[in-house]
Scaffold this motif. Structure first.
Motif, PDB file in Angstrom:
ATOM      1  N   ARG A 193       1.119  -0.763  -0.240  1.00  0.00           N
ATOM      2  CA  ARG A 193       0.277  -0.135  -0.434  1.00  0.00           C
ATOM      3  C   ARG A 193       0.881   1.515   0.021  1.00  0.00           C
ATOM      4  O   ARG A 193       0.728   2.058   0.801  1.00  0.00           O
ATOM      5  N   ASP A 194       2.134   0.913  -0.983  1.00  0.00           N
ATOM      6  CA  ASP A 194       2.649   2.339  -0.933  1.00  0.00           C
ATOM      7  C   ASP A 194       2.620   2.620  -2.171  1.00  0.00           C
ATOM      8  O   ASP A 194       3.184   2.255  -3.748  1.00  0.00           O
ATOM      9  N   LEU A 195       1.570   3.839  -2.400  1.00  0.00           N
ATOM     10  CA  LEU A 195       1.725   4.412  -3.727  1.00  0.00           C
ATOM     11  C   LEU A 195       1.531   5.934  -3.997  1.00  0.00           C
ATOM     12  O   LEU A 195       1.012   6.587  -5.217  1.00  0.00           O
ATOM     13  N   ARG A 196       2.718   6.046  -3.313  1.00  0.00           N
ATOM     14  CA  ARG A 196       3.469   7.560  -3.563  1.00  0.00           C
ATOM     15  C   ARG A 196       4.233   7.464  -4.742  1.00  0.00           C
ATOM     16  O   ARG A 196       5.045   8.676  -5.811  1.00  0.00           O
ATOM     17  N   GLY A 197       4.540   6.606  -5.803  1.00  0.00           N
ATOM     18  CA  GLY A 197       5.465   6.141  -6.787  1.00  0.00           C
ATOM     19  C   GLY A 197       4.819   6.630  -7.768  1.00  0.00           C
ATOM     20  O   GLY A 197       3.377   6.501  -7.715  1.00  0.00           O
ATOM     21  N   SER A 198       5.527   7.008  -9.239  1.00  0.00           N
ATOM     22  CA  SER A 198       5.016   7.827 -10.046  1.00  0.00           C
ATOM     23  C   SER A 198       4.602   6.735 -11.026  1.00  0.00           C
ATOM     24  O   SER A 198       5.009   5.794 -11.802  1.00  0.00           O
TER      25      SER A 198
END
Length: 428
Positions: free
Chosen positions: A83-88
């Protein structure tokens, strides 16, 4: 590709992570590192998997762009599981294009499915549906077909179209059985179970009952005047009036609908809408203003009558009511003629300010506060305060520290939280 690498890859395709590790667990060359990373991800060791995949990507040379693109896709899937949604999303799109250019269609489609699942987590259902429509599932391997159909089912479920959702889940189950991957079969079974769990509560004339998703869909299509506390608005047939950004008006509408066919005392309305227990003349003046605004906004759907002690919500505009329907002295309102609209309140299975937050945590995954803030469209500080309150109440817990901190909650197995998930599409 040597025989051990090939055997480990075949083991991973069918979900045999331990079998793959037996073959490449002690090797540090880039292909082995990549397979070890995928195996660790299948075992739930996501931070370690991410580290191995990054090492593998760095180990592949400039002439091995295909292998590096596969590592990028695998790492994106691990980030989704964390649930790491920070990537481009551009990085994943570039990897997908590189795979497509080198005729690796299966992994290119896998990358696009990861992008679709990310959109679903963020509540961008229209974008997810468009991406799925462009995907083209013909000729997909069974495992990827199952994932695509699961995504299609989630879009349909969150759009409250249960028949297409059931059809997509049936196709997903058939594909998962052909793939023979236990994790996929379990995911399909869990999605199917959501159709049979209570998804909301219906309050009609003071009586409450649970509703499944198909019953919610039928209620919204019935023509009844629905005060929807899941999506925060008023609905009757094809007419929809959103009130998500007008909390006072929604609080008034819900209070009136819950009291239907009776009326609500003015002081009770003030307490509900303005959260004060000591009303004064300024509150009463403000109530008249807000009721006027609500009356104008709800005019195509309903009429609000003033009574001796407060206000009442009726299911028909005043021009359509029969003479004498209300007591001439302005007492509590009641609907009597045939053909009148019922007034129904649709309430979430979990009520309260943190309902959407709990719905996201209910999937059992460990969420970062930044990912929760992205999915909810709120500030990270607001999410942190809500999480602290949930932790104090024993409804959420944290693991890790600082940037590695993640949040979990016990799975809510008694009902589905589909209607609570953020940014669900508005019907109509």
């Amino acid at each position: 590709m040597d025989s051990l690498i090939a055997a480990a890859a075949r083991a991973l395709v069918v979900g045999d992570a331990l079998g793959a590790l037996k073959r490449v667990g002690l090797r540090d060359d880039p292909p082995a590192l990549a397979l070890r990373g995928i195996a660790m991800a299948q075992l739930g060791e996501h931070p370690r998997a991410r580290e191995l995949l990054r090492r593998a990507a760095r180990g592949f040379g400039a002439h091995e762009e295909l292998a590096r693109a596969r590592c990028v896709v695998a790492e994106a899937e691990v980030a989704l599981a964390m649930r790491d949604l920070r990537g481009s999303p551009r990085t994943l799109a570039a990897a997908s294009a590189a795979l497509e250019a080198r005729a690796d269609r299966a992994n290119a489609l896998h990358a696009r499915l990861i992008a679709v699942r990310r959109l679903l987590l963020l509540g961008r259902l229209d974008d997810a549906a468009s991406a799925l429509a462009r995907l083209g599932v013909r000729g997909l391997p069974p495992s990827l077909l199952a994932v695509a159909e699961l995504a299609a089912a989630e879009v349909a479920l969150r759009s409250l179209r249960t028949a297409p959702a059931r059809a997509a889940l049936a196709r997903a189950r058939a594909a998962a059985e052909r793939a023979r991957v236990p994790a996929l079969l379990a995911e399909v079974a869990d999605a199917r179970a959501a159709l049979d769990r209570p998804a909301a509560r219906c309050i009609r004339a003071g009586h409450e009952q649970p509703l499944r998703l198909d019953e919610v869909e039928a209620l919204l299509a019935s023509g009844a005047l629905v005060v929807d506390a899941c999506r925060r608005g008023l609905r009757a047939g094809a007419i929809w009036r959103p009130l998500a950004r007008r909390p006072v008006l929604f609080a008034l509408a819900r209070a009136l609908a819950e009291a239907w066919p009776g009326d609500v005392d003015r002081d009770a309305l003030i307490a509900r809408a303005f959260r004060t227990r000591r009303p004064n003349e300024s509150h009463r003046a403000r109530l008249r203003v807000e009721i006027g605004r609500l009356r104008a906004l709800a005019a195509p759907l309903a009429h609000i009558e003033a009574s001796a002690r407060g206000f009442a919500l009726t299911g028909l505009p005043s021009a359509l009511r029969a003479p004498g329907q209300f007591a001439p002295w302005g007492g509590p309102a009641a609907l009597r003629p045939h053909g009148e609209r019922a007034v129904v309140v649709l309430v979430p299975p979990i009520d309260g300010d943190q309902a959407s937050l709990l719905a996201l945590l209910a999937d059992g995954a460990a969420w970062s506060t930044s990912a929760l803030a992205l999915a909810l469209g709120a500030s990270q500080r607001t999410v942190q305060r809500a999480l602290v309150e949930l932790e104090a109440a024993g409804r959420a817990r944290s693991i890790g520290r600082a940037r590695a901190q993640r949040w979990l909650s016990p799975p809510l197995t008694g009902f589905t939280t589909i209607l609570l998930l953020p940014s669900a599409v508005e019907l109509g």
